[in-house]
Design an enzyme around this catalytic site. Structure first.
Site, short mmCIF file in Angstrom:
data_model
loop_
_atom_site.label_atom_id
_atom_site.label_comp_id
_atom_site.label_asym_id
_atom_site.label_seq_id
_atom_site.Cartn_x
_atom_site.Cartn_y
_atom_site.Cartn_z
N SER A 179 5.59 5.04 13.73
CA SER A 179 4.64 4.04 14.22
C SER A 179 3.20 4.32 13.81
CB SER A 179 4.71 3.93 15.75
OG SER A 179 4.02 4.98 16.36
N LYS A 228 -1.10 8.18 19.47
CA LYS A 228 -1.54 6.80 19.27
C LYS A 228 -3.06 6.71 19.20
CE LYS A 228 2.44 4.54 19.59
NZ LYS A 228 3.23 5.76 19.40
#
Length: 226
Positions: free
Chosen positions: A146, A184
């Site tokens: 991701s 993230k």
């Protein structure tokens, strides 16, 4: 105000440069200060940098510059003869740090996709000292895709500087609900915290502030090629 170890390290580097013109290696610094690991040397160098005694040279990955010395050291140095009432200024010393490696704790795998449990391991990862800036660091193996658009790939080792706060746009290790960690981008969205992936195939994750605890910020990456 320097600690005894910080003072001793600065003096040791300065003395070695005066004798040989070459900086001691991390191993030599460790032995001279009777430290248990080269990571301790790295922390001392980081502290000296933060206090303005040395500087890392951005265009030379393995170089440090001595900016100043403690007053006690300067007063102990022999005075140089003046000419025409002009006292020469000693040039700042540049020290070339050997290509040492440091062992940083390796704490399992961290998801770059959906959050997975953050593992606390006893293993370590050898990292070139030049890759690490000030502060305390640890490493995590990246699992998932991701963050590929940020250049972070599955199997990479993320080098994390320990931190409890971060700014919007920082890539962070976020601990969610105290048992799952993810890598993230950090964003604040109204009263919520948003954790953004760097892959358009994944959706952002939104949490209440009490659900998220910052455990560090991305400082670098290591990648192994087979």
């Amino acid at each position: 105000m320097l600690t005894r170890k910080q003072h001793d390290l600065l003096c040791f580097i300065n003395d070695r440069l005066g004798e040989t013109g070459v900086s001691p290696s991390f191993e030599e610094m460790k032995e001279a200060l009777d430290l248990k690991s080269k990571s301790g040397v790295h922390r001392l160098i980081s502290a000296l940098e933060e206090r303005g005694f040395i500087k890392r040279l951005a265009n030379r990955a393995r170089a440090l510059e001595i900016l100043r010395l403690p007053d006690a050291v300067k007063s102990a140095a022999p005075a140089k003869a003046a000419k025409d009432n002009v006292v020469p200024v000693e040039p700042r010393k540049v020290i070339e740090v050997a290509n040492d490696v440091l062992d940083v704790p390796l704490h399992g795998r961290i998801a770059a996709g959906l959050p997975i449990e953050a593992l606390e391991g006893q293993s370590s990862l050898s990292v070139p000292a030049a890759l690490l800036g000030p502060g305390e660091h640890y490493a995590l193996e990246v699992a998932g895709d991701s963050m590929v658009e940020a250049g972070i790939l599955d199997g990479d080792y993320a080098l994390i500087r320990k931190a409890e706060t971060a700014r919007d746009g920082d890539i962070v290790v976020a601990l969610v609900d105290e048992n799952e960690a993810t890598l993230k981008y950090l964003r604040h969205e109204g009263q919520m915290i948003r954790l953004d992936p760097a892959n358009r195939a994944y959706d952002p994750q939104r949490y209440r502030p009490g659900q998220v605890r910052i455990q560090g910020k991305l400082a670098g990456l290591l990648r192994r090629y087979q």
